[in-house]
Write a protein that holds these residues in place. Structure first.
Motif, PDB file in Angstrom:
ATOM      1  N   THR A 168       8.268   0.351   6.343  1.00 57.08           N
ATOM      2  CA  THR A 168       8.304  -1.028   5.841  1.00 57.08           C
ATOM      3  C   THR A 168       9.563  -1.750   6.322  1.00 57.08           C
ATOM      4  O   THR A 168       9.503  -2.925   6.704  1.00 57.08           O
ATOM      5  CB  THR A 168       8.210  -1.031   4.297  1.00 57.08           C
ATOM      6  N   ASP A 221       1.000  -3.520   6.746  1.00 56.70           N
ATOM      7  CA  ASP A 221       1.752  -2.465   6.062  1.00 56.70           C
ATOM      8  C   ASP A 221       0.852  -1.747   5.070  1.00 56.70           C
ATOM      9  O   ASP A 221       0.573  -2.251   3.988  1.00 56.70           O
ATOM     10  CB  ASP A 221       2.971  -3.068   5.351  1.00 56.70           C
ATOM     11  N   GLU A 222       0.366  -0.587   5.451  1.00 54.83           N
ATOM     12  CA  GLU A 222      -0.557   0.209   4.641  1.00 54.83           C
ATOM     13  C   GLU A 222      -1.696  -0.633   4.078  1.00 54.83           C
ATOM     14  O   GLU A 222      -1.917  -0.662   2.861  1.00 54.83           O
ATOM     15  CB  GLU A 222       0.228   0.907   3.511  1.00 54.83           C
TER      16      GLU A 222
HETATM   17 MG   LIG Z   1       6.337   1.214   3.050  1.00 57.32          MG
END
Ligand SMILES: [Mg+2]
Ligand SMILES: Nc1ncnc2c1ncn2[C@@H]1O[C@H](COP(=O)(O)OP(=O)(O)O)[C@@H](O)[C@H]1O
Length: 226
Positions: free
Chosen positions: A47, A168-169
């Motif tokens: 991140t 992000d994910e």
């Molecule tokens: Mg992360």
């Protein structure tokens, strides 16, 4: 821009959270049309790296470019223009639940300088079609499944025709079958020419949809052999 220009480069970049070095001496490039996974265990810096790319964290050491913007000499006033060239998708859908899908998308268009009603409606129809939600325009977010909501978020990220989609994910909270649908949407977007950089924990996806892999590990980013 020539198609051979990289969409993104990091050159000996250090990634910090405040004074804490998270990833050191990071170098890689992403070209138009690339699909790249970013993996690594929780806390390894995925991140933080992505935040540096969309200028939520400053690049303090080393060089970096994203969509023609120089991250190491970016001015605060450049950030909105940079973010317009990047589509950003997080794990948690951040739709406004008090307004329709169409109004969620219109909000972003207006905030990024669009004002012609017909142009806005056409663009909204296009991006919803792109994510397979051609009939969801008038729906409220709560009338959609989690996977459909995430597809609206992806549609929203595509509104200004970004050169790269940073996710992000994006499947972190979704069932495997739904993750699969989301993955197909990313692939379709990628096949149409937008680069994709996607942080994920989901190794099933890596096996099923092989692509370049970058791994955050022990303070470094390494490219796994393809
Ligand atoms: Mg992360
Ligand atoms: N806002 C923050 N302030 C200080 N440290 C942070 C912050 N966010 C994350 N970190 C630290 O940065 C490291 C990397 O975190 P993160 O980039 O979120 O990793 P990942 O996304 O791979 O789980 C962790 O040690 C984490 O504790």
């Amino acid at each position: 821009m020539f198609s051979s220009d990289p969409v993104l480069t990091l050159d000996h970049a250090d990634i910090y959270q405040g004074k804490k070095l998270i990833l050191g001496d990071v170098s890689f490039r992403i070209d138009k049309g690339d699909f790249v996974y970013l993996i690594g265990r929780t806390g390894s810096g995925k991140t933080s790296l992505l935040k540096t790319l969309y200028a939520d964290l400053w690049l303090q050491n080393g060089k970096g470019t994203v969509a023609g913007f120089q991250l190491d000499s970016l001015k605060p006033r450049d950030i909105p223009m940079l973010r317009r060239k990047i589509g950003i998708v997080f794990q948690d859908f951040q739709l406004f639940f008090d307004r329709s899908v169409e109004d969620n998308l219109k909000f972003v268009l207006k905030a990024t300088g669009w004002n012609n009603k017909a142009d806005m409606n056409n663009r909204i129809a296009d991006v919803l079609m792109q994510v397979g939600l051609g009939t969801a325009q008038k729906k409220m977010p709560h009338q959609l499944s989690g996977g459909e909501q995430q597809r609206v978020v992806i549609a929203r990220a595509m509104l200004n025709e970004p050169l790269i989609l940073i996710a992000d994910e994006p499947t972190g909270n979704l069932d495997p079958s739904v993750s699969d649908q989301i993955m197909k949407v990313f692939q379709a977007i990628n096949n149409a020419g937008t680069a994709v950089l996607m942080a994920t924990h989901n190794y099933d996806l890596l096996n099923k949809y092989p692509a370049r892999v970058l791994r955050c590990q022990e303070g470094q980013v390494i490219e796994l052999a393809g």
